[in-house]
Design an enzyme around this catalytic site. Structure first.
Site, PDB file in Angstrom:
ATOM      1  N   HIS A 153       0.853  -0.947   0.221  1.00 15.02           N
ATOM      2  CA  HIS A 153      -0.201   0.576  -0.310  1.00 15.02           C
ATOM      3  C   HIS A 153       0.571   0.773   0.222  1.00 15.02           C
ATOM      4  CE1 HIS A 153      -3.953  -1.666   1.774  1.00 15.02           C
ATOM      5  NE2 HIS A 153      -3.398  -2.610   0.573  1.00 15.02           N
ATOM      6  N   GLU A 191       1.064   4.117   1.589  1.00 11.57           N
ATOM      7  CA  GLU A 191       1.247   4.240   3.109  1.00 11.57           C
ATOM      8  C   GLU A 191       2.534   3.865   3.274  1.00 11.57           C
ATOM      9  OE1 GLU A 191      -2.986   4.323   3.108  1.00 11.57           O
ATOM     10  OE2 GLU A 191      -1.838   3.337   2.353  1.00 11.57           O
ATOM     11  N   CYS A 193      -6.179   1.840   5.461  1.00  8.89           N
ATOM     12  CA  CYS A 193      -7.169   0.762   5.544  1.00  8.89           C
ATOM     13  C   CYS A 193      -6.280   0.452   6.923  1.00  8.89           C
ATOM     14  CB  CYS A 193      -6.801  -0.537   4.460  1.00  8.89           C
ATOM     15  SG  CYS A 193      -4.790  -1.053   4.662  1.00  8.89           S
ATOM     16  N   CYS A 207      -2.322  -0.514   7.097  1.00  5.42           N
ATOM     17  CA  CYS A 207      -1.979   0.733   7.521  1.00  5.42           C
ATOM     18  C   CYS A 207      -1.897   1.952   8.804  1.00  5.42           C
ATOM     19  CB  CYS A 207      -2.467   2.074   6.065  1.00  5.42           C
ATOM     20  SG  CYS A 207      -2.052   1.021   4.201  1.00  5.42           S
TER      21      CYS A 207
END
Length: 163
Positions: free
Chosen positions: A65, A67, A95, A98
């Protein structure tokens, strides 16, 4: 004095918009390679020290992801896992994975563009970033360049459905 304030209006929104545009550029990089257009940057002392965009399809890695990639980049830059006095800008609400990484890396503030009704853990489905049972909490500012961040995702998925 600490550069982070509890009042989101205490930092001029134009500063947040400036840095969110950098996160949007990261999202556009993801889009250009067929990834979901989500981008993130980490800023410390008015300098980008970490960048990331979604790479899940490219790397076949569920953890790739934006992040997490930005956190790893910033940690490498600082030679530290604690990202104190940093601010994370991300185009989509984090999410659960993260949000956990944000808490674990001690980032004091995040700024995100648009909410995630399916997985948002910065207030939409739940708020892991300010969970009082954790030993660290993160200030949240949301809705910065919301329309631009949202339309990137909407257009991406519209084109994907048309294919």
């Amino acid at each position: 004095m600490n550069e982070f304030h509890t009042d989101p209006n205490s930092v001029d929104n134009s500063i947040h918009e400036y840095w969110m545009r950098e996160a949007i550029r990261e999202a556009e990089k993801a889009q250009s390679i067929g990834e979901v257009p989500i981008g993130a940057i980490i800023v410390k002392d008015n300098e980008v020290i970490g960048r990331g965009h979604n790479l899940r399809e490219t790397t076949h890695d569920a953890t790739a992801h934006a992040e997490l990639i930005a956190i790893k980049d910033a940690s490498k830059h600082l030679s530290a896992w604690r990202l104190l006095d940093c601010r994370l800008y991300v185009t989509l609400e984090p999410c659960p994975m993260c949000a956990g990484a944000i808490v674990q890396s001690r980032i004091p503030q995040i700024v995100y563009g648009t909410t995630d009704p399916k997985a948002g853990c910065a207030g939409t489905l739940m708020n892991l970033l300010q969970e009082p049972r954790f030993n660290h909490r993160t200030e949240i500012i949301s809705g910065i360049l919301q329309e631009e961040c949202s339309s990137l995702l909407t257009e991406f998925f519209r084109k994907l459905r048309q294919r």
